[in-house]
Scaffold this motif. Structure first.
Motif, PDB file in Angstrom:
ATOM      1  N   ALA A  33      15.975  -5.860  11.452  1.00  6.83           N
ATOM      2  CA  ALA A  33      15.321  -5.813  12.767  1.00  6.83           C
ATOM      3  C   ALA A  33      14.890  -4.380  13.073  1.00  6.83           C
ATOM      4  O   ALA A  33      15.638  -3.449  12.857  1.00  6.83           O
ATOM      5  N   ARG A  34      13.644  -4.243  13.592  1.00  7.10           N
ATOM      6  CA  ARG A  34      13.153  -2.910  13.921  1.00  7.10           C
ATOM      7  C   ARG A  34      13.125  -2.690  15.433  1.00  7.10           C
ATOM      8  O   ARG A  34      12.513  -1.742  15.905  1.00  7.10           O
ATOM      9  N   GLY A  35      13.723  -3.603  16.176  1.00  3.27           N
ATOM     10  CA  GLY A  35      13.690  -3.459  17.613  1.00  3.27           C
ATOM     11  C   GLY A  35      12.368  -3.942  18.191  1.00  3.27           C
ATOM     12  O   GLY A  35      11.517  -4.443  17.451  1.00  3.27           O
ATOM     13  N   ARG A  36      12.167  -3.829  19.485  1.00  2.28           N
ATOM     14  CA  ARG A  36      10.960  -4.265  20.173  1.00  2.28           C
ATOM     15  C   ARG A  36      10.567  -5.695  19.784  1.00  2.28           C
ATOM     16  O   ARG A  36       9.410  -6.035  19.713  1.00  2.28           O
ATOM     17  N   GLY A  37      11.548  -6.506  19.478  1.00  3.73           N
ATOM     18  CA  GLY A  37      11.245  -7.905  19.168  1.00  3.73           C
ATOM     19  C   GLY A  37      10.650  -8.112  17.801  1.00  3.73           C
ATOM     20  O   GLY A  37      10.201  -9.191  17.455  1.00  3.73           O
ATOM     21  N   LEU A  38      10.603  -7.054  16.971  1.00  6.13           N
ATOM     22  CA  LEU A  38      10.037  -7.181  15.631  1.00  6.13           C
ATOM     23  C   LEU A  38      11.149  -7.503  14.648  1.00  6.13           C
ATOM     24  O   LEU A  38      12.147  -6.798  14.589  1.00  6.13           O
ATOM     25  N   VAL A  39      10.985  -8.542  13.893  1.00 12.02           N
ATOM     26  CA  VAL A  39      11.978  -8.891  12.889  1.00 12.02           C
ATOM     27  C   VAL A  39      11.302  -9.000  11.539  1.00 12.02           C
ATOM     28  O   VAL A  39      10.282  -9.665  11.397  1.00 12.02           O
ATOM     29  N   GLU A  40      11.815  -8.304  10.536  1.00 13.71           N
ATOM     30  CA  GLU A  40      11.274  -8.380   9.188  1.00 13.71           C
ATOM     31  C   GLU A  40      12.405  -8.622   8.223  1.00 13.71           C
ATOM     32  O   GLU A  40      13.474  -8.035   8.340  1.00 13.71           O
ATOM     33  N   VAL A  41      12.158  -9.492   7.268  1.00 13.03           N
ATOM     34  CA  VAL A  41      13.174  -9.759   6.261  1.00 13.03           C
ATOM     35  C   VAL A  41      12.636  -9.295   4.919  1.00 13.03           C
ATOM     36  O   VAL A  41      11.539  -9.681   4.517  1.00 13.03           O
ATOM     37  N   PHE A  42      13.357  -8.433   4.238  1.00  7.90           N
ATOM     38  CA  PHE A  42      12.921  -7.950   2.934  1.00  7.90           C
ATOM     39  C   PHE A  42      13.852  -8.452   1.840  1.00  7.90           C
ATOM     40  O   PHE A  42      15.021  -8.715   2.063  1.00  7.90           O
ATOM     41  N   ALA A  95       3.349  -7.333  -1.032  1.00  5.67           N
ATOM     42  CA  ALA A  95       3.972  -8.363  -0.199  1.00  5.67           C
ATOM     43  C   ALA A  95       4.591  -7.743   1.038  1.00  5.67           C
ATOM     44  O   ALA A  95       4.543  -8.310   2.130  1.00  5.67           O
ATOM     45  N   GLU A  96       5.144  -6.572   0.875  1.00  2.00           N
ATOM     46  CA  GLU A  96       5.759  -5.905   2.022  1.00  2.00           C
ATOM     47  C   GLU A  96       4.701  -5.545   3.058  1.00  2.00           C
ATOM     48  O   GLU A  96       4.884  -5.739   4.257  1.00  2.00           O
ATOM     49  N   ARG A  97       3.568  -5.020   2.573  1.00  2.00           N
ATOM     50  CA  ARG A  97       2.482  -4.683   3.495  1.00  2.00           C
ATOM     51  C   ARG A  97       2.015  -5.928   4.242  1.00  2.00           C
ATOM     52  O   ARG A  97       1.857  -5.919   5.450  1.00  2.00           O
ATOM     53  N   ARG A  98       1.836  -6.979   3.495  1.00  4.02           N
ATOM     54  CA  ARG A  98       1.332  -8.209   4.094  1.00  4.02           C
ATOM     55  C   ARG A  98       2.294  -8.757   5.155  1.00  4.02           C
ATOM     56  O   ARG A  98       1.874  -9.169   6.237  1.00  4.02           O
ATOM     57  N   LEU A  99       3.553  -8.746   4.810  1.00  2.00           N
ATOM     58  CA  LEU A  99       4.553  -9.235   5.761  1.00  2.00           C
ATOM     59  C   LEU A  99       4.568  -8.367   7.010  1.00  2.00           C
ATOM     60  O   LEU A  99       4.636  -8.857   8.132  1.00  2.00           O
ATOM     61  N   HIS A 100       4.465  -7.066   6.795  1.00  2.00           N
ATOM     62  CA  HIS A 100       4.463  -6.184   7.961  1.00  2.00           C
ATOM     63  C   HIS A 100       3.222  -6.409   8.819  1.00  2.00           C
ATOM     64  O   HIS A 100       3.301  -6.462  10.055  1.00  2.00           O
ATOM     65  N   ARG A 141       1.883   0.921  11.850  1.00  4.41           N
ATOM     66  CA  ARG A 141       2.357   1.612  10.650  1.00  4.41           C
ATOM     67  C   ARG A 141       1.227   2.088   9.744  1.00  4.41           C
ATOM     68  O   ARG A 141       1.240   3.216   9.262  1.00  4.41           O
ATOM     69  N   TYR A 142       0.251   1.215   9.502  1.00  7.67           N
ATOM     70  CA  TYR A 142      -0.761   1.525   8.486  1.00  7.67           C
ATOM     71  C   TYR A 142      -2.079   2.082   9.053  1.00  7.67           C
ATOM     72  O   TYR A 142      -2.985   2.403   8.298  1.00  7.67           O
ATOM     73  N   GLY A 143      -2.191   2.140  10.359  1.00  7.42           N
ATOM     74  CA  GLY A 143      -3.444   2.628  10.935  1.00  7.42           C
ATOM     75  C   GLY A 143      -4.523   1.554  10.867  1.00  7.42           C
ATOM     76  O   GLY A 143      -4.221   0.359  10.830  1.00  7.42           O
ATOM     77  N   ALA A 144      -5.796   1.980  10.816  1.00  8.57           N
ATOM     78  CA  ALA A 144      -6.905   1.029  10.827  1.00  8.57           C
ATOM     79  C   ALA A 144      -6.843   0.128   9.598  1.00  8.57           C
ATOM     80  O   ALA A 144      -6.760   0.607   8.468  1.00  8.57           O
ATOM     81  N   GLY A 147      -8.902  -3.086   7.741  1.00  7.88           N
ATOM     82  CA  GLY A 147     -10.221  -3.718   7.772  1.00  7.88           C
ATOM     83  C   GLY A 147     -10.134  -5.188   8.133  1.00  7.88           C
ATOM     84  O   GLY A 147      -9.135  -5.848   7.811  1.00  7.88           O
ATOM     85  N   PRO A 148     -11.188  -5.717   8.795  1.00  9.44           N
ATOM     86  CA  PRO A 148     -11.143  -7.134   9.201  1.00  9.44           C
ATOM     87  C   PRO A 148     -11.043  -8.095   8.015  1.00  9.44           C
ATOM     88  O   PRO A 148     -10.429  -9.155   8.139  1.00  9.44           O
ATOM     89  N   ASP A 149     -11.613  -7.727   6.863  1.00 17.33           N
ATOM     90  CA  ASP A 149     -11.495  -8.638   5.731  1.00 17.33           C
ATOM     91  C   ASP A 149     -10.019  -8.874   5.396  1.00 17.33           C
ATOM     92  O   ASP A 149      -9.638  -9.968   5.008  1.00 17.33           O
ATOM     93  N   GLU A 150      -9.191  -7.843   5.599  1.00 15.28           N
ATOM     94  CA  GLU A 150      -7.761  -8.007   5.320  1.00 15.28           C
ATOM     95  C   GLU A 150      -7.009  -8.692   6.467  1.00 15.28           C
ATOM     96  O   GLU A 150      -6.291  -9.667   6.255  1.00 15.28           O
ATOM     97  N   PHE A 151      -7.196  -8.195   7.705  1.00  9.32           N
ATOM     98  CA  PHE A 151      -6.344  -8.754   8.765  1.00  9.32           C
ATOM     99  C   PHE A 151      -6.802 -10.135   9.237  1.00  9.32           C
ATOM    100  O   PHE A 151      -5.982 -10.918   9.729  1.00  9.32           O
ATOM    101  N   ILE A 152      -8.081 -10.464   9.044  1.00  8.38           N
ATOM    102  CA  ILE A 152      -8.515 -11.829   9.381  1.00  8.38           C
ATOM    103  C   ILE A 152      -7.844 -12.815   8.416  1.00  8.38           C
ATOM    104  O   ILE A 152      -7.377 -13.891   8.821  1.00  8.38           O
ATOM    105  N   ALA A 153      -7.763 -12.443   7.143  1.00  5.05           N
ATOM    106  CA  ALA A 153      -7.101 -13.315   6.158  1.00  5.05           C
ATOM    107  C   ALA A 153      -5.625 -13.492   6.496  1.00  5.05           C
ATOM    108  O   ALA A 153      -5.081 -14.601   6.416  1.00  5.05           O
TER     109      ALA A 153
END
Ligand code: C2E
Ligand code: CA
Ligand code: CA
Ligand code: CA
Length: 270
Positions: A1-10, A18-23, A67-70, A72-78
Motif C-alpha cells: 500500500a502506498r497510502g492515499r487509497g492506492l494499493v499495488e501488489v507486486f 508489467a510493473e509500469r502497466r500496473l502502476h 510517477r512517470y510524468g506525461a 502518451g494517449p496511445d499507451e494510457f487509452i489502452a
C-alpha cells in the motif's frame, strides 16, 4: 500500500513493463475517481485548407502520471480500455470538451467539436443516452458534436455498437470514421452506417491518388472528407487541388491548451 487509497501488489516475477502497466492502471483509476486534474484535454484546430479558417477542434486526452510524468494517449487509452476505465475517461473528455465549446460558441457559434470514442465505449448500451445527457447539460446543439470511431466498429451492423451509432445519429450527433483506410471495413459495410466524415488515415497524406479515392468515396456516401497529419505546404496545396474542405495538422496547429485556441479564434475575428 502506498497510502492515499492506492494499493499495488507486486510479485517478484513481474518485469518492469508489467510493473509500469500496473502502476499506470492504479494511478489512472485514482485520478479518475478523485478528479485530480491530472487528466486534461488538448485541442487541435480543424481548418479549411484553402484559407486556414478554423471550423472545428478535435479533443485529445492528455494525462500526467504522478510517477512517470506525461504518458502518451496511445499507451494510457489502452490501459483504460483493458481496465474498464475508458467509460469514465471518455465521459470526462466529452464533458470537458463540451463545457469548453460553450465558451468558443460565443466567438464562433458554428464551431464543431470532435471527440474520440473507443470501440469499448460503444459496447455499453447506454452510451447514446449518456451523450444526450451531457449535451443537454452543457447546452450544446448535437449538430456541433462529431464523434470519431475507428473502422473496426463498423464490422458488425447488428451489434450493440451499431445500435449505439444509430441512436447517436438520431440524437443529431455527427459520426466520423477515424484513421480511414488503415483498417478493414468494406464498402458495403460503410454504406450501412450514417457517416458524416471520413478522416483519411495520416499515412495517406503524401498519396494523392488515395486521397482522391477517399474524397470520391466520401462524396458517394454523402459524407465529408478530412485529411489529417498535414505538415507541409505541398501537402496542403494537394488537398486544396483535390477539393478537401477540412484538414488538420502541425502545418496549422498542434494539439494545444484551450486558451491557445481561444486566442486563435479571437485573432481571426471570431
Ligand atoms: P487520432 O485520433 O488519430 O489523433 C490524431 C493524432 O495525430 C494525435 O496524436 C495528434 O497529436 C497527432 N497529430 C495531429 N497532427 C499531426 C501532424 O501534423 N503530424 C503528426 N505526425 N501527428 C499529428 P495523440 O494526441 O498522441 O493521440 C493519439 C491517439 O490516441 C489518437 O489518434 C486517438 O486514437 C487516441 N486518443 C486521444 N485522445 C483520446 C480520447 O479522449 N479517447 C479515445 N478513445 N482515444 C483518444
Ligand atoms: Ca481522432
Ligand atoms: Ca486519426
Ligand atoms: Ca488513431
Amino acid at each position: 500500500a502506498r497510502g492515499r487509497g492506492l494499493v499495488e501488489v507486486f510479485d517478484d516475477s513481474m518485469g518492469a513493463v508489467a510493473e509500469r502497466r500496473l502502476h499506470l492502471e492504479t494511478q489512472l483509476r485514482h485520478d479518475l475517481e478523485t478528479g485530480s486534474g491530472a487528466l486534461t484535454v488538448a485541442f487541435q484546430p480543424v481548418v479549411e485548407p484553402a484559407g486556414g479558417r478554423i471550423v472545428g477542434v478535435e479533443a485529445l486526452a492528455r494525462w500526467s502520471c504522478a510517477r512517470y510524468g506525461a504518458v502518451g494517449p496511445d499507451e494510457f487509452i489502452a490501459v483504460a480500455e483493458d481496465a474498464g476505465l475508458i467509460h469514465d475517461l471518455g465521459r470526462s473528455v466529452l464533458r470537458i470538451a463540451l463545457e469548453q465549446s460553450v465558451w468558443w460558441h460565443r466567438l464562433r457559434p458554428d464551431l464543431e467539436v470532435a471527440v474520440n470514442v473507443s470501440p469499448v465505449q460503444l459496447h455499453r448500451a447506454d452510451l447514446a443516452d449518456e451523450v444526450g445527457h451531457l449535451l443537454a447539460r452543457a447546452g450544446v446543439s448535437p449538430q456541433l458534436l462529431c464523434l470519431e470511431v475507428t473502422e473496426g466498429v463498423l464490422l458488425d451492423p447488428h451489434g450493440a455498437s451499431a445500435a449505439n451509432l444509430r441512436a447517436l445519429h438520431e440524437l443529431g450527433v455527427k459520426l466520423a470514421v477515424d484513421d480511414f483506410g488503415a483498417g478493414y471495413s468494406s464498402l458495403s459495410q460503410l454504406r450501412r452506417f450514417p457517416l458524416d466524415v471520413l478522416k483519411a488515415d495520416r499515412s495517406f497524406v503524401d498519396d494523392p491518388p488515395i486521397l482522391r479515392a477517399v474524397a470520391d468515396l466520401a462524396t458517394a456516401l454523402g459524407a465529408q472528407a478530412l485529411a489529417e497529419g498535414v505538415e507541409t505546404p505541398e501537402q496542403r496545396r494537394q488537398l486544396v487541388e483535390l477539393g478537401y474542405a477540412r484538414a488538420q495538422g502541425y502545418l496549422w496547429a498542434r494539439p494545444q491548451p484551450a486558451d491557445a485556441v481561444t486566442e486563435a479564434l479571437r485573432a481571426a475575428g471570431g
